[in-house]
Each structure stands twice: as C-alpha cells, then as structure tokens.
Design an enzyme around this catalytic site. Structure first.
Site, short mmCIF file in Angstrom:
data_model
loop_
_atom_site.label_atom_id
_atom_site.label_comp_id
_atom_site.label_asym_id
_atom_site.label_seq_id
_atom_site.Cartn_x
_atom_site.Cartn_y
_atom_site.Cartn_z
N HIS A 84 -14.59 -7.82 -45.86
CA HIS A 84 -15.16 -9.10 -46.30
C HIS A 84 -15.01 -10.17 -45.23
CE1 HIS A 84 -15.68 -7.49 -50.25
NE2 HIS A 84 -14.41 -7.47 -50.58
N ARG A 101 -25.83 -11.85 -49.95
CA ARG A 101 -26.40 -12.08 -51.29
C ARG A 101 -26.60 -13.59 -51.47
NH1 ARG A 101 -23.63 -10.16 -57.08
NH2 ARG A 101 -25.57 -10.20 -58.29
#
Ligand code: A3P
Length: 319
Positions: free
Chosen positions: A134, A156
C-alpha cells in the site's frame, strides 16, 4: 490453479500478526503507531519492520502490485496470481510446493507487514514473486524502482475508496472505530488514517506515470471490462494466455466468487474485506458539502495530471 497462492495466507498469518479477528477491539494505545508522520496499524507492522524494509532486495522478475488501501488490492492480487500461475503452467504439485514454501517462510500478504526478519526470509521465495504493497513510491525500498521489477499501480476513485475505508475501519478489530461518517470524513481528507493521505499517495505515484516499468489500472476499468484489463496486464508482464484462460480467470475472480470462497482464502478477515464490490457507493454517504470538498481537493492535488485523466474522475465522481 485453484485459488492461486492466496489460500490461507491471511488466515495463517493472523496469528503471527496477532490480529484478534474473532475477539473484541484491542485497547486504543495498541491500535496505531506513527512512522515518518504516517499512521500504521501496530498489530500488523512496526517501526522496526519499516527500518528493515529498506534492505529488501527486488528481483528483476518481481511483480509489484501497489495500491492505496481499499482500492481493490486483494482482488487484483488474486487476478495477478491467476495470470502468473496460468502463464507459468505450474503442475498441481508445483503449486502446492509454492504454497508450502510461503507457509514455511511465514510470509505476509503485504510487503510492509510482519516482523523485521521477513525480508531475509523473502529471499528464499521462488520466482516470480508477486508483492503487494500500500506504500507510495518514495516509501518503497530503493531496490524496487532501481531494479527491472515491474510495478502495477491500482487506483480507485477517492469517494468509493473513502467509503470502503470507513466501513473497514469500523469493522476491523485492529483499527479504531469512528463514531460516524461525519467524524471519519475529515480524517480521510487530512490523511489521518492508516497509510496516510490518499491524495499524497497519488501525487507521488503521478511522478512515475510515464515510467516504462510502471503501468496504471483503475478499479473502475476492471469492473467495466475485466478481460480487457487483464489483457493489458498480461501484455505488460509478458504473459501468454488464450481467450479461454481470460474468461476462466474473470469468472473465478468476480466479487461473488471471491466472497463465496473468502473463509478458505482469508479466514474471518473475508467477512470484513468483501463488502459491496461496486462503483458508486459513495452516493449513499456523501453530503453535498462533502462532495464539493472532495471535488475541490482532488482538483487542487491532482487536477490536470495524467493520472487524473486516466482515472476518469468526472465519470465516476461527479454528482
Ligand atoms: P468495498 O468496500 O467498496 O466493497 P482492498 O482489497 O484493497 O482492501 O480493497 C477492498 C475493496 O475491494 C472492497 O470494496 C471489496 O469489496 C473490493 N473487492 C474485493 N474483491 C473484489 C472483487 N472480486 N471484485 C470487485 N471488488 C472487490
């Protein structure tokens, strides 16, 4: 290959990460720690692990999947495993051997998770390694961007990411809860959530958008046409698959299919992870003012960038 390499990685590692997935929330002082100004969950990683991460040695054939939390990294991770194992044509025996090896080495589902000894153990993993993180590029170990390893960047839209993270925060025992969406929203906007600011994350990745070893794909693009997205990914990593392979993998990795198998692949964490799996759920929670604030912040941070254009913010985020 049934389930790729995912089975049991989450559930087996819960114990070593001390994740109390079946119990009560842990006490507040144990929830988070700050490393270089960014929050992380103390039950899955530590400052010592971040120090040790600098020594990680990337291989030229590593496949790095990078994405801010809740951008669909479990989904794309599974797709990548399916693509890689299909291309490599592992036998059932070889597949088992690979899973055994991961279990023996006590690997973790994210590059920055686990104990500081993990990077030494990862040297023993067979190629090609699929490494999920991440982290933004400036916090990755230097060897990743210096090597020939390829990076698949998953993005996203910020509104659905924020909503997904809100539910995740409130359901995940290792994270503190927020009393309401309105209390959470400013924390997300100001990067006071684990892994820090969504916006900073993308600003940093945008600097690498033209790098030849980095490819960006969006959650929304995969939702719209997964086979097309997988073909782009296959071309990027040099996989050779036929139409039937793509169709089979798409079927195996739908939200419903992955959710149905989540007990086996993710243990109790599956119930927390697989929430809705749709585009546009932000419309249920955002107020008009929050909507405008997010539009403005996105414009300020990323307006006019190549990354923003590729994300199609106006299509997925405009009221
Ligand atoms: P929602 O919370 O909006 O449902 P990550 O894996 O990075 O933590 O991201 C989690 C998000 O990806 C969750 O979104 C989850 O439901 C969604 N997701 C997981 N598997 C998926 C799939 N097969 N198809 C679409 N979305 C999926």
């Amino acid at each position: 290959m049934e389930g790729g390499r995912e089975p049991s990685v989450w559930s087996k590692r819960q114990e070593s990460c001390k994740m109390p997935l079946q119990g009560e929330k842990v006490s507040p002082e144990d929830w988070l720690f700050s490393y270089k100004g960014v929050l992380y969950p103390a039950k899955v990683t530590s400052p010592e692990t971040f120090e040790a991460l600098k020594s990680f040695e990337a291989r030229s054939d590593d496949m790095i999947l990078a994405g801010y939390p809740k951008s669909g990294t479990n989904w794309l991770g599974q797709i990548l495993r399916e693509l890689e194992s299909t291309d490599a044509k592992y036998t059932e025996e070889e597949m088992k051997e690979r899973i055994n090896e991961e279990n023996k080495l006590k690997t973790f589902p994210r590059l920055e998770f686990g104990d500081p000894g993990i990077y030494e153990r990862m040297k023993k993993l067979p190629s090609r390694r699929i490494i999920v993180t991440h982290l933004p590029p400036h916090l990755l170990p230097p060897s990743i961007l210096q090597s020939k390893a390829k990076v698949l960047l998953l993005v996203r839209n910020p509104k659905d990411t924020a909503v997904s993270y809100y539910h995740f925060y409130n359901n995940m025992p290792v994270l503190p809860s927020f009393a309401s969406w309105d209390e959470y929203f400013p924390a997300f906007m100001n990067g006071k959530v684990t892994w820090g600011s969504y916006f900073d994350h993308l600003v940093e990745w945008n600097k690498y958008i033209d790098h030849e070893r980095i490819m960006m794909i969006s959650y929304e693009e995969l939702k719209e046409d997964q086979v097309l997205g997988m073909k782009r990914i296959a071309a990027f990593f040099g996989f050779s698959l036929c139409e039937e392979d793509f169709a089979r993998i798409a079927e195996k990795t739908t939200f419903q299919a992955m959710k149905a198998k989540s007990k086996e692949t993710h243990g109790n964490f599956g119930d927390i992870l697989f929430q809705k799996g749709v585009v546009g759920s932000w419309r249920d929670l955002f107020s008009k003012a929050q909507n405008e604030e997010m539009d403005q912040k996105f414009e300020e941070c990323l307006g006019g960038t190549k990354l923003a254009a590729k994300m199609k913010y106006d299509v997925y985020c405009k009221a």
